[in-house]
Design an enzyme around this catalytic site. Structure first.
Site, PDB file in Angstrom:
ATOM      1  N   PHE A   1     -35.058 -26.133  64.297  1.00 50.11           N
ATOM      2  CA  PHE A   1     -36.361 -26.659  64.737  1.00 50.11           C
ATOM      3  C   PHE A   1     -37.271 -25.557  65.284  1.00 50.11           C
ATOM      4  CE2 PHE A   1     -34.329 -30.824  64.485  1.00 50.11           C
ATOM      5  CZ  PHE A   1     -35.371 -31.569  63.942  1.00 50.11           C
TER       6      PHE A   1
ATOM      7  N   GLN B   1     -35.702  -7.596  29.922  1.00 49.41           N
ATOM      8  CA  GLN B   1     -34.979  -8.714  30.537  1.00 49.41           C
ATOM      9  C   GLN B   1     -35.045  -9.986  29.688  1.00 49.41           C
ATOM     10  OE1 GLN B   1     -36.237 -10.851  34.469  1.00 49.41           O
ATOM     11  NE2 GLN B   1     -34.373  -9.700  34.884  1.00 49.41           N
TER      12      GLN B   1
ATOM     13  N   HIS C   1     -34.331 -13.955  30.063  1.00 44.41           N
ATOM     14  CA  HIS C   1     -34.151 -14.969  31.103  1.00 44.41           C
ATOM     15  C   HIS C   1     -33.207 -16.047  30.583  1.00 44.41           C
ATOM     16  CE1 HIS C   1     -35.033 -18.067  34.033  1.00 44.41           C
ATOM     17  NE2 HIS C   1     -35.816 -17.252  34.707  1.00 44.41           N
TER      18      HIS C   1
ATOM     19  N   LEU D   1     -40.668 -21.008  29.684  1.00 47.84           N
ATOM     20  CA  LEU D   1     -39.693 -20.809  30.746  1.00 47.84           C
ATOM     21  C   LEU D   1     -39.548 -22.048  31.622  1.00 47.84           C
ATOM     22  CD1 LEU D   1     -38.078 -18.469  32.324  1.00 47.84           C
ATOM     23  CD2 LEU D   1     -39.921 -18.707  33.963  1.00 47.84           C
TER      24      LEU D   1
ATOM     25  N   GLU E   1     -35.995 -19.967  37.358  1.00 46.76           N
ATOM     26  CA  GLU E   1     -34.696 -19.737  37.981  1.00 46.76           C
ATOM     27  C   GLU E   1     -34.513 -20.633  39.216  1.00 46.76           C
ATOM     28  OE1 GLU E   1     -33.289 -15.806  37.715  1.00 46.76           O
ATOM     29  OE2 GLU E   1     -32.745 -15.693  39.826  1.00 46.76           O
TER      30      GLU E   1
ATOM     31  N   ARG F   1     -29.819 -12.019  36.389  1.00 44.14           N
ATOM     32  CA  ARG F   1     -30.212 -12.555  35.089  1.00 44.14           C
ATOM     33  C   ARG F   1     -29.508 -11.889  33.921  1.00 44.14           C
ATOM     34  NH1 ARG F   1     -36.659 -13.254  36.110  1.00 44.14           N
ATOM     35  NH2 ARG F   1     -36.358 -15.048  37.480  1.00 44.14           N
TER      36      ARG F   1
ATOM     37  N   HIS G   1     -38.157 -12.068  28.566  1.00 40.30           N
ATOM     38  CA  HIS G   1     -38.925 -12.559  29.704  1.00 40.30           C
ATOM     39  C   HIS G   1     -39.704 -11.484  30.453  1.00 40.30           C
ATOM     40  CE1 HIS G   1     -39.990 -15.033  33.105  1.00 40.30           C
ATOM     41  NE2 HIS G   1     -39.316 -14.272  33.942  1.00 40.30           N
TER      42      HIS G   1
ATOM     43  N   ARG H   1     -34.376  -6.567  36.815  1.00 38.38           N
ATOM     44  CA  ARG H   1     -35.072  -6.985  38.023  1.00 38.38           C
ATOM     45  C   ARG H   1     -34.581  -8.352  38.450  1.00 38.38           C
ATOM     46  NH1 ARG H   1     -38.745 -11.508  38.341  1.00 38.38           N
ATOM     47  NH2 ARG H   1     -39.621 -11.868  36.289  1.00 38.38           N
TER      48      ARG H   1
HETATM   49  C1  FAD Z   1     -43.244 -17.839  32.645  1.00 41.91           C
HETATM   50  C2  FAD Z   1     -43.043 -16.793  33.668  1.00 41.91           C
HETATM   51  C3  FAD Z   1     -42.629 -17.123  34.949  1.00 41.91           C
HETATM   52  C4  FAD Z   1     -42.430 -16.149  35.903  1.00 41.91           C
HETATM   53  N1  FAD Z   1     -41.994 -16.512  37.148  1.00 41.91           N
HETATM   54  C5  FAD Z   1     -41.789 -15.556  38.074  1.00 41.91           C
HETATM   55  C6  FAD Z   1     -41.339 -15.906  39.380  1.00 41.91           C
HETATM   56  O1  FAD Z   1     -41.134 -17.072  39.687  1.00 41.91           O
HETATM   57  N2  FAD Z   1     -41.144 -14.925  40.267  1.00 41.91           N
HETATM   58  C7  FAD Z   1     -41.386 -13.617  39.964  1.00 41.91           C
HETATM   59  O2  FAD Z   1     -41.200 -12.775  40.812  1.00 41.91           O
HETATM   60  N3  FAD Z   1     -41.828 -13.261  38.748  1.00 41.91           N
HETATM   61  C8  FAD Z   1     -42.037 -14.197  37.791  1.00 41.91           C
HETATM   62  N4  FAD Z   1     -42.475 -13.831  36.556  1.00 41.91           N
HETATM   63  C9  FAD Z   1     -42.911 -12.462  36.329  1.00 41.91           C
HETATM   64  C10 FAD Z   1     -44.284 -12.247  36.936  1.00 41.91           C
HETATM   65  O3  FAD Z   1     -45.017 -13.434  36.858  1.00 41.91           O
HETATM   66  C11 FAD Z   1     -45.084 -11.176  36.224  1.00 41.91           C
HETATM   67  O4  FAD Z   1     -44.311 -10.027  36.107  1.00 41.91           O
HETATM   68  C12 FAD Z   1     -46.334 -10.823  37.010  1.00 41.91           C
HETATM   69  O5  FAD Z   1     -47.085 -11.980  37.275  1.00 41.91           O
HETATM   70  C13 FAD Z   1     -47.189  -9.809  36.306  1.00 41.91           C
HETATM   71  O6  FAD Z   1     -48.390  -9.648  37.019  1.00 41.91           O
HETATM   72  P1  FAD Z   1     -49.421  -8.526  36.647  1.00 41.91           P
HETATM   73  O7  FAD Z   1     -50.512  -8.588  37.649  1.00 41.91           O
HETATM   74  O8  FAD Z   1     -48.705  -7.242  36.491  1.00 41.91           O
HETATM   75  O9  FAD Z   1     -49.948  -8.920  35.201  1.00 41.91           O
HETATM   76  P2  FAD Z   1     -50.609 -10.271  34.623  1.00 41.91           P
HETATM   77  O10 FAD Z   1     -50.684 -11.348  35.613  1.00 41.91           O
HETATM   78  O11 FAD Z   1     -49.952 -10.519  33.334  1.00 41.91           O
HETATM   79  O12 FAD Z   1     -52.096  -9.827  34.372  1.00 41.91           O
HETATM   80  C14 FAD Z   1     -52.459  -8.924  33.358  1.00 41.91           C
HETATM   81  C15 FAD Z   1     -53.966  -8.808  33.340  1.00 41.91           C
HETATM   82  O13 FAD Z   1     -54.348  -7.763  32.461  1.00 41.91           O
HETATM   83  C16 FAD Z   1     -55.360  -8.198  31.586  1.00 41.91           C
HETATM   84  N5  FAD Z   1     -55.257  -7.371  30.392  1.00 41.91           N
HETATM   85  C17 FAD Z   1     -54.191  -7.172  29.590  1.00 41.91           C
HETATM   86  N6  FAD Z   1     -54.482  -6.287  28.623  1.00 41.91           N
HETATM   87  C18 FAD Z   1     -55.756  -5.900  28.825  1.00 41.91           C
HETATM   88  C19 FAD Z   1     -56.639  -4.995  28.170  1.00 41.91           C
HETATM   89  N7  FAD Z   1     -56.257  -4.279  27.123  1.00 41.91           N
HETATM   90  N8  FAD Z   1     -57.912  -4.869  28.633  1.00 41.91           N
HETATM   91  C20 FAD Z   1     -58.325  -5.579  29.709  1.00 41.91           C
HETATM   92  N9  FAD Z   1     -57.521  -6.433  30.382  1.00 41.91           N
HETATM   93  C21 FAD Z   1     -56.269  -6.583  29.941  1.00 41.91           C
HETATM   94  C22 FAD Z   1     -55.090  -9.667  31.430  1.00 41.91           C
HETATM   95  O14 FAD Z   1     -56.247 -10.343  31.022  1.00 41.91           O
HETATM   96  C23 FAD Z   1     -54.681 -10.037  32.841  1.00 41.91           C
HETATM   97  O15 FAD Z   1     -55.819 -10.241  33.652  1.00 41.91           O
HETATM   98  C24 FAD Z   1     -42.656 -14.801  35.581  1.00 41.91           C
HETATM   99  C25 FAD Z   1     -43.079 -14.452  34.313  1.00 41.91           C
HETATM  100  C26 FAD Z   1     -43.229 -15.434  33.342  1.00 41.91           C
HETATM  101  C27 FAD Z   1     -43.554 -15.004  31.960  1.00 41.91           C
END
Ligand code: FAD
Ligand code: SF4
Ligand code: SF4
Ligand code: FES
Lengths: 649, 248
Positions: A130, A255, A257, A267, A270, A301, A369, A405
């Protein structure tokens, strides 16, 4: 050509990019973010399960601290991580969660008193303290000693990204969405911005900046069958690779998943297993405890995915028209739990595969993944090889994940790296000059307009979608969970042949504007070359570590392979060049992970000998000097205070 | 037996000289569990390489892919063809700026909405990295999350009669966002500030309450509940305003 100038250019507006943009904006700099899509549609929004931070508020997290989180992370990485970076991460993660609470994330909170949970397949009652009522709570995730994953139901990425973007709107940060960066502008080892294609009009333009950061997320779509968003095609890592100067690291560390649903590969988090979900085989028999008596469904994983594949190979998979799969059983969690804490999962199963998880089993199999590999950066996030270029988030190899990871560590990484690297970007930018050399920008822009002209007007007949599918097929067949030299050679050979055909890709439509086929065609060379690096890197690495499993080299070989792969592709070269560097300074000596089994070949250097060569060898491969000396953030041997080492003394 | 589906798709590329809005027809063999994400990709890759539409997550999570499917605004990625007739009509969402074919600019509209409702926590408190987080009860967190789940797909706005008449109307998504911050004890905006924001005909008073929005929202947000909460709050807001008047 339109030329836009800004102090800081951030390519990517997911969590990592936005948090870094905020750091620069708060330092008074002019920041511009680019994104393929509106920021809130970035793939970070799709993360469900949560993010790890050792707040220790839940009774099942009691006694947690950054050192235990760090230990889990280093073991999870199979010792491939840079232990100092993992430390910076684990130390800052609690601050990041609290800061996100301050920015508005509605984290789930501790409710005092008893509640029923499932642990290792058994219904158990736990009693929350609590005194901690109202503090941020946590759920269980794989490969962790404590319940440490902070969450908002199963929409964590969504709420954290929305809170972050709200702040970006409040700070009035420039966001240019529907923009695709195609190449970096650079000269004499300094990055000066990017050439960008507008996805509304098709116009090519230049952004020139004092500093540039790449935060473009993962490259999962190279595999075709992936949990990743359709925009995750490796365009950001390609920006770096294309320069011929910036290495991509550990690209073979991919990785898979355990629970992508069949079909569609979407997905389910987890958190399903964290909350008590079980894996069953064709006989509806729970097999994981046989393989992993200690961690069961919640080993890391790489281990769970490997065990699932192993079990399928023993003939225990469920046959379906989409190939073999196993079952995820959530039925015992009950309707209340499934329609609140796992509501997105419930919706996904109902809408996409017509399975009601309250009553039915969910068909799952290991699915691509996450990309542990990426643009190699030093601990400040500064890319090797080019000054003024930074990278963070999934696209970067910062490298806290090594060869595997942990779930919940990636979303947390994006925010922590956004804070830490964001500050370094701001301080670098303050002392940098804007060098808006328009002639240079025009030179780089011309390469892209020439390429577009070529794609539209050449006499070839290759179809870009067919090539994309062939790349995916090769990776899926030969560079998946279990790898062998023979298969990897097939992949390398196949990819080499594909590389030879890329110049014959012909875009069928000259429609102005977005032109989706042209967009795909502009990405295809980068996709093929990165696939090649993944396959070739996997072939060269003759050991098994984390997610990289060689059937012909089953042992983890710390004598020869306690290192990081760096691949560069010189401009005009037919093949990439591979180099290897030490993983970073070691504090926790390589040892057994406590799950996964497997043999080990011990290193023949002492820790001191290994650590002594880190800085020089990394510098020789392009590492920039760091703001603090290498190793500075490691509190030496603090881990000896923690179990199991404490008890082992 | 497998069906042959007929897709009638709205086509128009505003960046192309002399292009006019028109309908094009495509045929596609139905396969088991086919959804519109896969169907549209098959059409694009084999038949119409310049067809424009938006998908990102393809999992019903990111809000990119809303379109009019047989007259109803909803998410394409999670719509199965088996739930639709043999002929499937696809149009872009109305109201939003058309970028081409089925692609509309929801992102810019939602960014603007976020600015107008000041979609962030208003607080004087500074973040203290050394302090514990402020406590909140879990029920409040869940309540906020209930509204925070909006994925900005735009379906509610596309279905809203008021929005079609008043282009500045905040729409159900905008009102829901206001509700989200009203629920949040961390937001210190006073009644008066809320009142000024909401009590105009682009705010809650513009809403005619037929709840088309509630009917189409693919995330089943509790829009009805949120609106009545806002109205209740605003009625007390009117009282505050009247008191202010009497005092002055
Ligand atoms: C389905 C799913 C579930 C997940 N769940 C989890 C979780 O529960 N916990 C956890 O820790 N991790 C999780 N992950 C992993 C995690 O979500 C991602 O690794 C993380 O969100 C990546 O964030 P980021 O900011 O690096 O990229 P992103 O969020 O992918 O953003 C990329 C950005 O770059 C832009 N971009 C890409 N290429 C270009 C370009 N050439 N020019 C201009 N802009 C561009 C895109 O438009 C976007 O804005 C999950 C992943 C997936 C696929
Ligand atoms: S109730 Fe009707 S008018 Fe009001 S927001 Fe919903 S759709 Fe629009
Ligand atoms: S309220 Fe519902 S329909 Fe409207 S934008 Fe949000 S999720 Fe879409
Ligand atoms: S593509 Fe993300 S909701 Fe449909």
């Amino acid at each position: 050509m339109k030329v836009i100038t800004t102090d800081v250019l951030i390519i990517g507006a997911g969590l990592a990019g936005e948090r870094a943009a905020i750091a620069s904006a708060q330092a008074g700099l002019d920041v511009t973010m680019l994104s393929l899509v509106p920021p809130r549609r970035s793939h970070s929004a799709a993360a469900q399960g949560g993010m790890q931070a050792s707040l220790g508020n839940s009774v099942k997290g009691a006694g947690d601290n950054p050192t235990i989180h760090w230990l889990d992370t280093v073991k999870g990485s199979d010792w491939g991580a840079d232990q100092e970076v993992a430390r910076i991460f684990a130390d800052n993660a609690p601050i990041a969660m609290r800061e996100m609470a301050h920015f508005g994330v509605p984290w789930n909170r501790v409710e005092g008193g008893p509640r029923d949970v499932y642990i290792k397949g058994k219904k158990t009652t736990i009693v929350e303290d609590f005194d901690n009522e109202g503090l941020i709570t946590a759920r269980d995730f794989g490969g962790t000693a404590k319940w440490r994953t902070c969450y908002t139901a199963d929409g964590t990425g969504h709420t954290v990204l929305y809170a972050m973007d709200n702040l970006a709107v409040q700070l009035d940060i420039n966001i240019h969405d529907r923009m695709e960066a195609l190449s970096l502008i650079h000269e004499d080892g300094i990055c000066m911005g990017a050439i960008v294609r507008c996805l509304r009009t098709g116009d090519i333009m230049a952004y020139m900046s004092k500093s540039t950061a790449i935060a473009t997320g993962g490259y999962g779509r190279l595999y075709g069958e992936s949990t990743n968003a359709v925009i995750n095609e490796g365009t950001g890592s390609w920006l770096a690779l294309q320069t011929g100067q910036v290495p991509l690291a550990n690209m073979e560390a991919v990785q898979f998943h355990p629970t992508g649903i069949v079909p569609t590969d979407i997905l389910v988090t987890e958190g399903c297993r964290g909350d008590g979900g079980l894996l069953l085989d064709v006989d509806e028999y729970r097999f994981m405890p046989d393989y992993e008596p200690e961690k069961q469904e919640l080993a890391s994983r790489d281990v769970v995915s490997r065990r699932m594949k192993e079990h399928i190979l023993k003939g225990k998979g469920v046959q379906s028209s989409y190939g073999e799969h196993l079952w995820l059983d959530l039925r015992h969690l009950g309707e209340q739990h499934l329609t609140t804490k796992l509501r997105e999962v419930y919706d996904i199963c109902m809408y996409f595969i017509g399975v009601n998880p309250i009553k039915e089993l969910i068909p799952v199999r290991p699915t691509q993944h996450y990309s542990m590999g990426g643009i190699r950066v030093n601990k400040d996030g500064h890319a090797y090889g080019l000054k003024g270029l930074f990278a963070l988030g999934e696209v970067a190899n910062w490298d806290m994940h090594g060869f595997n990871r942990l779930g919940g560590n990636s979303l947390a990484e994006t925010v922590v790296a956004g804070m830490v690297v964001g500050e370094k970007i701001a301080s670098y930018t303050k002392s940098a000059e804007l060098n808006a050399k328009v002639t240079l920008a025009e030179k780089f822009a011309k390469e892209q307009t020439d390429l577009i002209h070529h794609l539209m007007n050449n006499d070839g007949s290759e179809n870009v979608y067919a090539i994309r599918d062939e790349i995916a097929e090769l990776l899926k067949d030969h560079v998946h969970i279990f790898r062998t030299g023979e298969n990897l050679e097939k992949a390398v050979k196949g990819l080499k042949a594909i590389l030879g055909r890329i110049k014959n890709v012909k875009v069928r439509t000259s429609a102005p504007g977005m032109n989706p086929e042209l967009s795909q065609a502009l990405r295809i060379e980068g996709m093929a070359k990165q696939a090649y690096i993944i396959a070739q890197g996997a072939l060269l690495r003759t050991e098994s570590r984390g997610a990289h499993t060689r059937e012909d080299y089953p042992a983890r070989d710390d004598k020869n392979w306690l290192n990081r792969t760096l691949a560069t592709w010189a401009v005009g070269a037919d093949e990439p060049a591979f180099n290897y560097e030490p993983v970073g300074q070691l504090d926790l000596p390589p040892g057994d992970r406590g799950y996964g089994g497997g043999q080990m070949i011990d290193m023949d250097l002492t820790i001191e000998q290994y650590n002594a060569k880190v800085d020089a060898e990394q510098t020789a491969l392009g590492k920039h000097p760091t703001s603090e000396p290498i190793g500075f953030r490691i509190p030496k041997e603090l881990w000896r205070e923690e179990s199991p080492y404490k008890d082992a003394k | 037996m497998a069906r042959t589906l007929t897709f009638k798709i709205f086509r128009y590329n505003p960046t192309k000289d002399n292009d006019e809005p028109h309908i094009e027809t495509y045929e596609l063999e139905e396969t088991p569990r086919l959804n519109l994400f896969t169907a549209l990709h098959r059409i694009r890759e084999k038949q119409a390489p310049d067809l424009m539409y938006d998908f990102v997550c393809r999992a019903g999570i990111c809000g990119s892919c809303a379109m009019m499917i047989n007259g109803r605004p909803t998410l394409a990625c999670r719509t199965l063809t088996s739930d639709l007739s043999d002929t499937i009509e696809l149009y872009p969402l109305p109201f939003f700026k058309l970028l081409g074919d089925l692609s509309v600019d929801t992102g810019v509209w939602f960014h603007d909405m976020a600015k107008r409702v000041e979609s962030w926590i208003h607080t004087q408190k500074e973040f203290d990295p050394t302090a514990l987080e402020e406590r909140m009860d879990n029920a409040t967190a869940n309540k906020i999350y209930g509204s925070e789940r909006c994925i900005e797909c735009g379906c509610c706005v596309a279905a809203c009669a008021t929005a079609q008449v008043y282009p500045d109307f905040l729409g159900a998504a905008g009102l829901n966002r206001i509700g989200r911050f009203l629920f949040d004890p961390r937001d210190q905006r006073g009644e008066q500030e809320w009142f000024e924001l909401v009590s105009t005909d682009v705010g809650v008073f513009g809403c005619i309450g037929m709840m088309a929005c509630d009917d189409v929202c693919p995330k089943d947000l509790p829009l009805l509940e949120v609106f009545s909460y806002i109205r209740r709050k605003m009625n007390s807001g009117v009282q505050v305003a009247v008191q202010d008047l009497e005092l002055s």
